[in-house]
Design an enzyme around this catalytic site. Structure first.
Site, mmCIF file in Angstrom:
data_model
loop_
_atom_site.group_PDB
_atom_site.id
_atom_site.type_symbol
_atom_site.label_atom_id
_atom_site.label_comp_id
_atom_site.label_asym_id
_atom_site.label_seq_id
_atom_site.Cartn_x
_atom_site.Cartn_y
_atom_site.Cartn_z
ATOM 1 N N VAL A 1 0.867 -1.181 0.000
ATOM 2 C CA VAL A 1 0.000 0.000 0.000
ATOM 3 C C VAL A 1 0.902 1.228 0.000
ATOM 4 C CG1 VAL A 1 -1.771 1.264 1.269
ATOM 5 C CG2 VAL A 1 -1.815 -1.245 1.211
ATOM 6 N N GLU B 1 14.656 -9.919 26.776
ATOM 7 C CA GLU B 1 14.547 -11.296 26.285
ATOM 8 C C GLU B 1 15.699 -11.624 25.341
ATOM 9 O OE1 GLU B 1 10.494 -11.678 24.837
ATOM 10 O OE2 GLU B 1 9.817 -12.136 26.874
ATOM 11 N N ASP C 1 -0.744 -0.815 16.365
ATOM 12 C CA ASP C 1 0.414 0.040 16.647
ATOM 13 C C ASP C 1 0.328 1.385 15.938
ATOM 14 O OD1 ASP C 1 1.389 -2.025 18.130
ATOM 15 O OD2 ASP C 1 3.139 -2.439 16.864
ATOM 16 N N ALA D 1 0.397 -6.324 21.402
ATOM 17 C CA ALA D 1 -0.596 -7.154 20.717
ATOM 18 C C ALA D 1 -1.992 -7.089 21.344
ATOM 19 C CB ALA D 1 -0.084 -8.593 20.657
HETATM 20 C C1 LIG Z 1 10.409 -8.076 18.426
HETATM 21 C C2 LIG Z 1 9.026 -7.764 18.914
HETATM 22 C C3 LIG Z 1 8.560 -8.348 20.082
HETATM 23 C C4 LIG Z 1 7.286 -8.065 20.555
HETATM 24 N N1 LIG Z 1 6.871 -8.667 21.703
HETATM 25 C C5 LIG Z 1 5.614 -8.430 22.150
HETATM 26 C C6 LIG Z 1 5.120 -9.094 23.311
HETATM 27 O O1 LIG Z 1 5.834 -9.889 23.936
HETATM 28 N N2 LIG Z 1 3.846 -8.841 23.714
HETATM 29 C C7 LIG Z 1 3.027 -7.980 23.033
HETATM 30 O O2 LIG Z 1 1.879 -7.795 23.413
HETATM 31 N N3 LIG Z 1 3.474 -7.329 21.932
HETATM 32 C C8 LIG Z 1 4.732 -7.537 21.477
HETATM 33 N N4 LIG Z 1 5.187 -6.892 20.355
HETATM 34 C C9 LIG Z 1 4.309 -5.902 19.712
HETATM 35 C C10 LIG Z 1 3.249 -6.569 18.851
HETATM 36 O O3 LIG Z 1 3.870 -7.488 17.973
HETATM 37 C C11 LIG Z 1 2.527 -5.485 18.094
HETATM 38 O O4 LIG Z 1 1.939 -4.613 19.028
HETATM 39 C C12 LIG Z 1 1.442 -6.033 17.181
HETATM 40 O O5 LIG Z 1 1.964 -6.925 16.229
HETATM 41 C C13 LIG Z 1 0.737 -4.874 16.486
HETATM 42 O O6 LIG Z 1 -0.189 -5.373 15.590
HETATM 43 P P1 LIG Z 1 -0.576 -4.544 14.289
HETATM 44 O O7 LIG Z 1 -1.610 -5.360 13.592
HETATM 45 O O8 LIG Z 1 -0.862 -3.150 14.645
HETATM 46 O O9 LIG Z 1 0.763 -4.502 13.396
HETATM 47 P P2 LIG Z 1 1.652 -5.673 12.824
HETATM 48 O O10 LIG Z 1 1.471 -6.932 13.565
HETATM 49 O O11 LIG Z 1 3.030 -5.118 12.717
HETATM 50 O O12 LIG Z 1 1.059 -5.908 11.363
HETATM 51 C C14 LIG Z 1 1.154 -4.914 10.375
HETATM 52 C C15 LIG Z 1 1.000 -5.586 9.021
HETATM 53 O O13 LIG Z 1 0.877 -4.568 8.049
HETATM 54 C C16 LIG Z 1 1.668 -4.891 6.921
HETATM 55 N N5 LIG Z 1 2.026 -3.619 6.263
HETATM 56 C C17 LIG Z 1 2.612 -2.537 6.816
HETATM 57 N N6 LIG Z 1 2.745 -1.557 5.938
HETATM 58 C C18 LIG Z 1 2.221 -2.016 4.777
HETATM 59 C C19 LIG Z 1 2.076 -1.473 3.475
HETATM 60 N N7 LIG Z 1 2.465 -0.217 3.195
HETATM 61 N N8 LIG Z 1 1.523 -2.232 2.508
HETATM 62 C C20 LIG Z 1 1.118 -3.505 2.790
HETATM 63 N N9 LIG Z 1 1.213 -4.065 4.004
HETATM 64 C C21 LIG Z 1 1.765 -3.334 4.983
HETATM 65 C C22 LIG Z 1 2.851 -5.629 7.489
HETATM 66 O O14 LIG Z 1 3.421 -6.505 6.506
HETATM 67 C C23 LIG Z 1 2.218 -6.420 8.635
HETATM 68 O O15 LIG Z 1 1.794 -7.699 8.227
HETATM 69 C C24 LIG Z 1 6.452 -7.165 19.851
HETATM 70 C C25 LIG Z 1 6.915 -6.574 18.672
HETATM 71 C C26 LIG Z 1 8.194 -6.874 18.200
HETATM 72 C C27 LIG Z 1 8.689 -6.239 16.941
#
Ligand SMILES: Cc1cc2nc3c(=O)[nH]c(=O)nc-3n(C[C@H](O)[C@H](O)[C@H](O)COP(=O)(O)OP(=O)(O)OC[C@H]3O[C@@H](n4cnc5c(N)ncnc54)[C@H](O)[C@@H]3O)c2cc1C
Length: 386
Positions: A52, A143, A273, A288
């Site tokens: 996107v 971790e 996020d 998450a």
């Molecule tokens: C290393 C790490 C450890 C973590 N540990 C924890 C934990 O222990 N406990 C916890 O609660 N949370 C944890 N988190 C945070 C948690 O993973 C996030 O809060 C959660 O995944 C957010 O969900 P989301 O759907 O907003 O984004 P995401 O899960 O990041 O999903 C976003 C999606 O959008 C897609 N995307 C982005 N931009 C575009 C674009 N321009 N075009 C097409 N697709 C796109 C990406 O490919 C991805 O699939 C951790 C995060 C990381 C990085």
């Protein structure tokens, strides 16, 4: 309703276990699942693998590298990315940890560092190759530091019998005076204590200023020779909001109404996020549970809107937080209950197994962990490229 899911990846990734891929404990496939497999049973959902690039909100079209996608309702959930806070040299030479590519790159780099160290006759350069710096004392940094220590002290030490463990240094640098910021003091201290016992040097008030791939320079002027720097010190929203011309707040997150709608476009919702909303005077955490709960509220509000019913404001239910420091060691703060040590570690294991998507992944991760626990192993020690 017809639902179209757009993503640049064809899989769902369980990010909380990425650090285990980076430390050779798990394979990427064990913490990810193809989106088409997850959605197979849902007839009204279509998936498209696209990037996107922006949004034409007035025309109700999302812009992608495969052409525009029209919509009646739009839910933006592009997530976050590593925030290097403008430290260009760190972004260039250090490693973030956000996706599969980052985790595999760290694994390759760390394993290669040990191979290089075995070839290095100069003692000082060898020590630098065996010095690993983790920046950021949040759950990911804690971790990661604990897992690196176990990888080296329990496993690599057997692979490299000529390795002198005294040459190995793992530093966890934290700019403030505490680890695991939002956790109660007792748990924060327990985490720091456990890390010290695992020979991780925990340094408070240590802010990184520059890194050239060989030396980390701190704001205090101290220089630490280190071949590896892993940055776990910050996250920010992806720049999709800015590309779409939306109003962004702290960490580049898109400001939303309590109903998760954009103020100027009620047919657009932002969750996860990428969304900026405060609860109790604090921004919602980039975690998450907040993302999943927001997704549920946005979906319910779209149904309310279609039925002409009033929309519901988002209410965050904070269950607490967990972090593991390695074998038999974790801290957990769940519904106000504080746990440390073995009990917290078991809670951590159960919570993570439950949350992994797919029975196959749950089974393989559990088997992996049992194997590693019994035989002090990490199976994924291949250097695949660098
Ligand atoms: C290393 C790490 C450890 C973590 N540990 C924890 C934990 O222990 N406990 C916890 O609660 N949370 C944890 N988190 C945070 C948690 O993973 C996030 O809060 C959660 O995944 C957010 O969900 P989301 O759907 O907003 O984004 P995401 O899960 O990041 O999903 C976003 C999606 O959008 C897609 N995307 C982005 N931009 C575009 C674009 N321009 N075009 C097409 N697709 C796109 C990406 O490919 C991805 O699939 C951790 C995060 C990381 C990085």
């Amino acid at each position: 309703m017809d639902v179209v899911l757009l993503d640049r990846h064809n899989y769902h990734l369980f990010q909380p276990l990425l650090y285990q891929v980076a430390t050779a404990g798990l394979e990427p496939e064990q913490i990810a699942k193809p989106l088409r497999a997850i959605l197979r049973g849902q007839r009204n959902v279509d998936f498209r693998l696209v990037d996107v690039t922006g949004a034409d909100l007035a025309g109700r079209r999302l812009l992608t590298d495969a052409g525009p996608v029209p919509y009646d309702f739009l839910v933006l959930a592009p997530g976050g990315e590593t925030n290097f806070f403008g430290l260009k040299s760190v972004a260039r030479h250090g490693f973030g940890l956000k996706d599969v590519g980052d985790a595999v790159a760290i694994r390759n780099h760390v394993l290669r560092a040990f191979e290089l160290a075995m070839l290095e006759p100069d003692a000082e350069r060898r020590r630098a190759l065996l010095t690993l710096v983790v920046v950021g004392g949040g759950p990911t940094g804690v971790e990661m530091a604990g897992a690196l220590s176990e990888l080296i002290r329990l496993v690599l030490v057997k692979d490299y019998p000529r390795l002198n463990l005294k040459d190995v240094r793992i530093l966890l640098l934290e700019a403030t005076d505490r680890l695991l910021g939002p956790m109660p003091e007792k748990l924060r201290e327990a985490a720091a204590d456990r890390l010290w016992r695992k020979h991780v040097e925990v340094r408070f008030g240590a802010a990184v200023e520059e890194y050239d791939g060989h030396r980390v320079r701190l704001k205090s002027g101290e220089v630490v020779p280190a071949y590896t720097l892993i940055w776990a010190a910050g996250a920010k929203a992806t720049d999709l909001g800015a590309h779409a011309g939306l109003r962004t707040a702290r960490q580049g997150r898109i400001a939303v109404e309590p109903t998760l709608q954009l103020p100027s476009h009620p047919e657009v919702y932002v969750v996860g996020d990428a969304a900026y909303l405060e609860a109790g005077g604090q921004p919602l955490p980039m975690m998450a549970p907040a993302a999943i709960q927001m997704a549920e509220t946005a979906a319910a509000n779209i149904q309310h809107a279609l039925r002409g019913e009033p929309l519901q404001p988002f209410r965050y239910r904070d269950a607490g937080a967990l972090a593991t420091i390695g074998r038999n060691a974790a801290v957990a703060y769940i519904y106000g209950i504080q746990l440390t040590g073995f009990v917290a570690w078991v809670v951590w294991l159960v919570v993570h197994i439950i949350q992994l998507i797919g029975f196959r992944n749950k089974l393989f991760v559990l088997l992996n962990w049992m194997w590693d626990y019994c035989f002090y192993e990490r199976a994924s020690r291949l250097i695949t490229k660098e």
